[in-house]
Design a protein around this motif. Structure first.
Motif, PDB file in Angstrom:
ATOM      1  N   ILE A 250      -5.367 -10.919   1.754  1.00  0.00           N
ATOM      2  CA  ILE A 250      -5.828  -9.617   2.219  1.00  0.00           C
ATOM      3  C   ILE A 250      -7.183  -9.286   1.609  1.00  0.00           C
ATOM      4  O   ILE A 250      -8.118  -8.858   2.303  1.00  0.00           O
ATOM      5  N   ARG A 251      -7.306  -9.479   0.311  1.00  0.00           N
ATOM      6  CA  ARG A 251      -8.565  -9.167  -0.371  1.00  0.00           C
ATOM      7  C   ARG A 251      -9.699 -10.062   0.131  1.00  0.00           C
ATOM      8  O   ARG A 251     -10.805  -9.598   0.395  1.00  0.00           O
ATOM      9  N   ALA A 252      -9.434 -11.361   0.283  1.00  0.00           N
ATOM     10  CA  ALA A 252     -10.476 -12.283   0.731  1.00  0.00           C
ATOM     11  C   ALA A 252     -10.934 -11.963   2.149  1.00  0.00           C
ATOM     12  O   ALA A 252     -12.129 -12.068   2.463  1.00  0.00           O
TER      13      ALA A 252
ATOM     14  N   GLY B 184       0.792  -1.233   0.000  1.00  0.00           N
ATOM     15  CA  GLY B 184       0.000   0.000   0.000  1.00  0.00           C
ATOM     16  C   GLY B 184       0.814   1.267   0.000  1.00  0.00           C
ATOM     17  O   GLY B 184       0.261   2.348  -0.159  1.00  0.00           O
ATOM     18  N   ALA B 185       2.117   1.191   0.194  1.00  0.00           N
ATOM     19  CA  ALA B 185       2.965   2.388   0.263  1.00  0.00           C
ATOM     20  C   ALA B 185       3.955   2.362  -0.889  1.00  0.00           C
ATOM     21  O   ALA B 185       4.721   1.409  -1.044  1.00  0.00           O
ATOM     22  N   LYS B 186       3.958   3.400  -1.705  1.00  0.00           N
ATOM     23  CA  LYS B 186       4.779   3.412  -2.916  1.00  0.00           C
ATOM     24  C   LYS B 186       6.273   3.356  -2.610  1.00  0.00           C
ATOM     25  O   LYS B 186       7.037   2.705  -3.311  1.00  0.00           O
ATOM     26  N   ALA B 187       6.700   4.071  -1.569  1.00  0.00           N
ATOM     27  CA  ALA B 187       8.119   4.036  -1.222  1.00  0.00           C
ATOM     28  C   ALA B 187       8.546   2.614  -0.864  1.00  0.00           C
ATOM     29  O   ALA B 187       9.616   2.147  -1.266  1.00  0.00           O
ATOM     30  N   ALA B 188       7.695   1.900  -0.118  1.00  0.00           N
ATOM     31  CA  ALA B 188       8.005   0.516   0.243  1.00  0.00           C
ATOM     32  C   ALA B 188       8.025  -0.372  -0.988  1.00  0.00           C
ATOM     33  O   ALA B 188       8.873  -1.265  -1.120  1.00  0.00           O
ATOM     34  N   ASP B 189       7.086  -0.133  -1.922  1.00  0.00           N
ATOM     35  CA  ASP B 189       7.060  -0.931  -3.153  1.00  0.00           C
ATOM     36  C   ASP B 189       8.357  -0.780  -3.929  1.00  0.00           C
ATOM     37  O   ASP B 189       8.990  -1.771  -4.327  1.00  0.00           O
ATOM     38  N   MET B 190       8.754   0.462  -4.177  1.00  0.00           N
ATOM     39  CA  MET B 190       9.955   0.708  -4.976  1.00  0.00           C
ATOM     40  C   MET B 190      11.198   0.192  -4.275  1.00  0.00           C
ATOM     41  O   MET B 190      12.115  -0.347  -4.919  1.00  0.00           O
TER      42      MET B 190
ATOM     43  N   THR C 127      -3.855   2.757  -7.720  1.00  0.00           N
ATOM     44  CA  THR C 127      -5.200   2.249  -7.414  1.00  0.00           C
ATOM     45  C   THR C 127      -5.195   0.799  -6.959  1.00  0.00           C
ATOM     46  O   THR C 127      -6.266   0.239  -6.699  1.00  0.00           O
ATOM     47  N   ILE C 128      -4.027   0.180  -6.876  1.00  0.00           N
ATOM     48  CA  ILE C 128      -3.978  -1.231  -6.479  1.00  0.00           C
ATOM     49  C   ILE C 128      -4.200  -1.320  -4.978  1.00  0.00           C
ATOM     50  O   ILE C 128      -3.452  -0.729  -4.185  1.00  0.00           O
ATOM     51  N   PRO C 129      -5.234  -2.042  -4.532  1.00  0.00           N
ATOM     52  CA  PRO C 129      -5.442  -2.167  -3.087  1.00  0.00           C
ATOM     53  C   PRO C 129      -4.312  -2.956  -2.452  1.00  0.00           C
ATOM     54  O   PRO C 129      -3.750  -3.850  -3.089  1.00  0.00           O
ATOM     55  N   PRO C 130      -3.902  -2.611  -1.227  1.00  0.00           N
ATOM     56  CA  PRO C 130      -4.509  -1.627  -0.322  1.00  0.00           C
ATOM     57  C   PRO C 130      -3.801  -0.274  -0.356  1.00  0.00           C
ATOM     58  O   PRO C 130      -3.219   0.150   0.648  1.00  0.00           O
ATOM     59  N   SER C 131      -3.847   0.413  -1.482  1.00  0.00           N
ATOM     60  CA  SER C 131      -3.195   1.707  -1.619  1.00  0.00           C
ATOM     61  C   SER C 131      -3.617   2.651  -0.499  1.00  0.00           C
ATOM     62  O   SER C 131      -4.800   2.764  -0.163  1.00  0.00           O
ATOM     63  N   LEU C 132      -2.630   3.345   0.079  1.00  0.00           N
ATOM     64  CA  LEU C 132      -2.943   4.312   1.135  1.00  0.00           C
ATOM     65  C   LEU C 132      -3.840   5.427   0.614  1.00  0.00           C
ATOM     66  O   LEU C 132      -4.632   5.992   1.366  1.00  0.00           O
TER      67      LEU C 132
ATOM     68  N   LEU D  57      -8.467  -2.671  -9.025  1.00  0.00           N
ATOM     69  CA  LEU D  57      -7.607  -3.691  -9.620  1.00  0.00           C
ATOM     70  C   LEU D  57      -7.513  -3.563 -11.141  1.00  0.00           C
ATOM     71  O   LEU D  57      -6.418  -3.584 -11.714  1.00  0.00           O
ATOM     72  N   LEU D  58      -8.659  -3.441 -11.819  1.00  0.00           N
ATOM     73  CA  LEU D  58      -8.648  -3.415 -13.279  1.00  0.00           C
ATOM     74  C   LEU D  58      -8.029  -2.137 -13.849  1.00  0.00           C
ATOM     75  O   LEU D  58      -7.272  -2.217 -14.833  1.00  0.00           O
ATOM     76  N   PRO D  59      -8.299  -0.939 -13.284  1.00  0.00           N
ATOM     77  CA  PRO D  59      -7.594   0.245 -13.799  1.00  0.00           C
ATOM     78  C   PRO D  59      -6.079   0.108 -13.712  1.00  0.00           C
ATOM     79  O   PRO D  59      -5.361   0.518 -14.641  1.00  0.00           O
TER      80      PRO D  59
END
Length: 622
Positions: A427-429, A310-316, A350-355, A376-378
């Motif tokens: 997480i989603r389920a 959910g956090a872009k800095a963590a993703d990168m 927009t990917i969950p769980p985006s902050l 998810l789809l966008p």
């Protein structure tokens, strides 16, 4: 900043050393408490989930205790962020200024918050006293136990700011910054009798003029919003200033926002335990032999990791160190690498769980579950357009290809990655099946990630746990202070009647719904680059979402459009802070990615227009 403090002669060296020691001791104590609060919040919420779902009982006090501790976490985290210089601010102009002016702007970035903290400290104390007459229903303790976090946090930030200003630079710069702040504040106070009759023209003076000047000067965004709101209410209305504190409290302590620190913590955890590395290795084995295949892996890895953290800095930070060395060996240029990394950061907003999804649901009342489903789809559509650009750029022979690994190796990496790949679906389920709320579900991810790291991947580094908790508190405090200040600012705008005027103006736009969406895209691209994502959403979301509903735009569809537009602005140079974060994580000069990123940004803009034109992409699975 530290180098500047060591080289610029400010206060006498003996006083500077004493101030440094005192600030370090106080800062370490605050960091320890803030990190501990992150851990306690995780345990409390996870205990509530276990009690309700496993033991069919409920801890009636868990949400109440979590809410009390959350405000303390937000304020102490803001203190940690202030001490570390991690509050969000626009530095693009300040870093390009001549050395003398740059030093003055750095001092101003501390002096302006001092003014705000001084002005708000007494009303915050009064607010905490008022809250003492309210007793919480479950724990039956005075509300002042929670509200005391506000004056405590403001007071600690004030101490940190004064210490930093005294140690920051030469006496001339320090006095110059203080004199400038006092002169501007005094000028507004003297002009008070002339401002009151101006009506809504004051909105331009305070919320456009003052905010723009302070943001461009490099003052942290939360304090820009706070100063503008305080000045507007104090000088042009009769609203008690304590209302500002109340609105900040309301904005920062919404229990939904507790997902912010917990998902930040989860993002760091999956990087530490090797879960992200396992997913990326599987994707690399699957696609690495294709021309430009690792670029496709980067797009896919960011999509998957964003579904966990959910956090872009963590993703990168989880993806770049694993992929970039191999991509360099295959001939990829540094500028192409950082450009694609920044573009994928915008793609996955927009990917969950985006902050940002959690924030927009909190401030607009849109169902977070619906936002999680609709996002998810966008994100997949934008991933597709980025892959098309990658394919076009690698149509030649510029990048070497690796041999396809044996099927056994691909299968082996898949088996290793299965526990990590399962986490986004878990997480989603959990949210859809009602096992946990959008706030609580992060604790399930944290527990799962910790067990996977300990028992499966065997990469749980206990020594890193403390720093991760502190970093989580710092980032969360910076985000939540902006949300609190922007909530007060949005309330002031609403009370002024601005929202009605804005609704009328937007409704009168040519082109109806299409014109409204087009203007929204352009507006949020600009806002995303100047204010960053979450401040723009908090400030303008409550104003624009009701207008979207009256225009016949589905709220989830509108959320996807504005989030993606904001993400483009956030990660596009020269002002997008996300772009510079990608450069810092990649250790690549921003200049190298300036040219290659524009092709990706154009593709993202085209994809956003397609999503705006086809609502089914956002709401087809609701």
């Amino acid at each position: 900043m530290q180098a500047a403090e060591e080289t610029m002669p400010g206060a006498p060296s003996g006083i500077r050393r004493q101030l440094g020691r005192a600030e370090a001791a106080l800062g370490l104590a605050v960091e320890a408490v803030a990190g501990l609060l992150v851990a306690v919040e995780t345990v409390v919420l996870f205990a509530g989930v276990l009690a309700r779902y496993v033991f069919h009982d409920s801890l009636v006090w868990s949400d109440e205790l979590a809410s009390i501790l959350f405000l303390w976490l937000a304020m102490l985290g803001a203190v940690v962020a202030f001490r570390r210089g991690e509050h969000m601010r626009m530095t693009a102009l300040a870093t390009r200024a001549p050395p003398a002016l740059r030093g003055l702007l750095e001092a101003l970035a501390v002096a302006a918050p001092i003014l705000f903290l001084l002005l708000l400290l007494h009303p915050a104390i009064d607010y905490a006293v008022e809250e003492s007459f309210i007793v919480t229903p479950a724990l039956e303790i005075p509300g002042s136990w929670r509200a005391a976090a506000l004056p405590t946090g403001l007071g600690l930030m004030l101490l940190m700011a004064v210490s930093r200003l005294l140690r920051l630079g030469g006496a001339g710069r320090t006095l110059g910054a203080l004199a400038l702040v006092v002169a501007v504040a005094g000028g507004f106070w003297l002009a008070g009798p002339m401002l009151a009759p101006l009506g809504n023209l004051n909105l331009l003076i305070f919320f456009v003029g003052l905010v723009a000047v302070t943001v461009l000067a490099g003052v942290p965004i939360a304090f820009c919003f706070g100063l503008a709101t305080f000045g507007y209410l104090a000088l042009t209305t009769r609203v008690p200033i304590m209302v500002v504190v109340g609105r900040m409290d309301e904005g920062m302590s919404h229990l939904i926002l507790l997902a912010v620190p917990l998902f930040v913590f989860l993002g760091s955890l999956i990087e530490m335990t090797g879960m992200a590395r396992a997913m990326i290795r599987f994707l690399a084995n699957l696609l690495g032999h294709v021309r430009g295949g690792l670029s496709y892996v980067l797009v896919g890895a960011m999509y998957l990791v964003s579904g966990i953290s959910g956090a872009k800095a963590a993703d990168m930070a989880a993806v770049a160190p694993v992929l970039f060395p191999e991509m360099r060996e295959r001939g990829a240029k540094p500028g192409d690498l950082v450009a694609l990394l920044a573009a994928t950061g915008a793609q996955t907003e927009t990917i969950p769980p985006s902050l940002v999804l959690i924030t927009i649901g909190s401030v607009t009342g849109v169902s977070i579950g619906a936002l999680f489903t609709g996002g998810l789809l966008p994100g997949a559509v934008l991933a597709l357009v980025l892959c098309l650009v990658v394919r076009w750029r690698h149509r030649g022979a510029g990048v070497a290809r690796a041999a396809m690994p044996p099927a056994r190796e691909i299968l082996r990496s898949f088996v290793i990655a299965v526990p990590a790949l399962a986490l986004p679906f878990l997480i989603r389920a959990a949210v859809i099946e009602g096992v946990a709320t959008a706030t609580e579900v992060s604790t399930i991810g944290i527990a799962y990630g910790a067990l996977a790291g300990l028992l499966i991947y065997r990469q749980f580094d206990w020594r890193r746990l403390g720093p991760i908790l502190v970093e989580t508190a710092s980032l969360s405090g910076a985000i939540l202070l902006i949300i609190g200040a922007a909530t007060g600012m949005a309330w002031a705008l609403t009370q002024s009647g601005f929202s009605r005027d804005l609704a009328a103006a937007m409704a009168a736009l040519p082109g109806g719904r299409a014109g409204f969406l087009a203007v929204s895209i352009l507006a949020f691209v600009v806002l995303g680059s100047v204010l960053e994502g979450i401040p723009a959403i908090v400030l303008f979301g409550p104003l624009l979402f009701p207008i979207a509903r009256t225009m016949g735009v589905h709220e989830v569809h509108y959320a996807m459009v504005v989030i993606l537009a904001m993400g483009i602005g956030l990660f596009a140079p020269p002002f997008g802070v996300g772009y510079y974060a990608a450069c810092a994580i990649s250790r690549i000069s921003p200049d190298e990615g300036m040219r290659p990123i524009w092709g990706y940004m154009l593709a993202l803009l085209i994809g956003t227009v397609v999503i705006a034109a086809v609502p089914w992409i956002s709401i087809g699975f609701l």
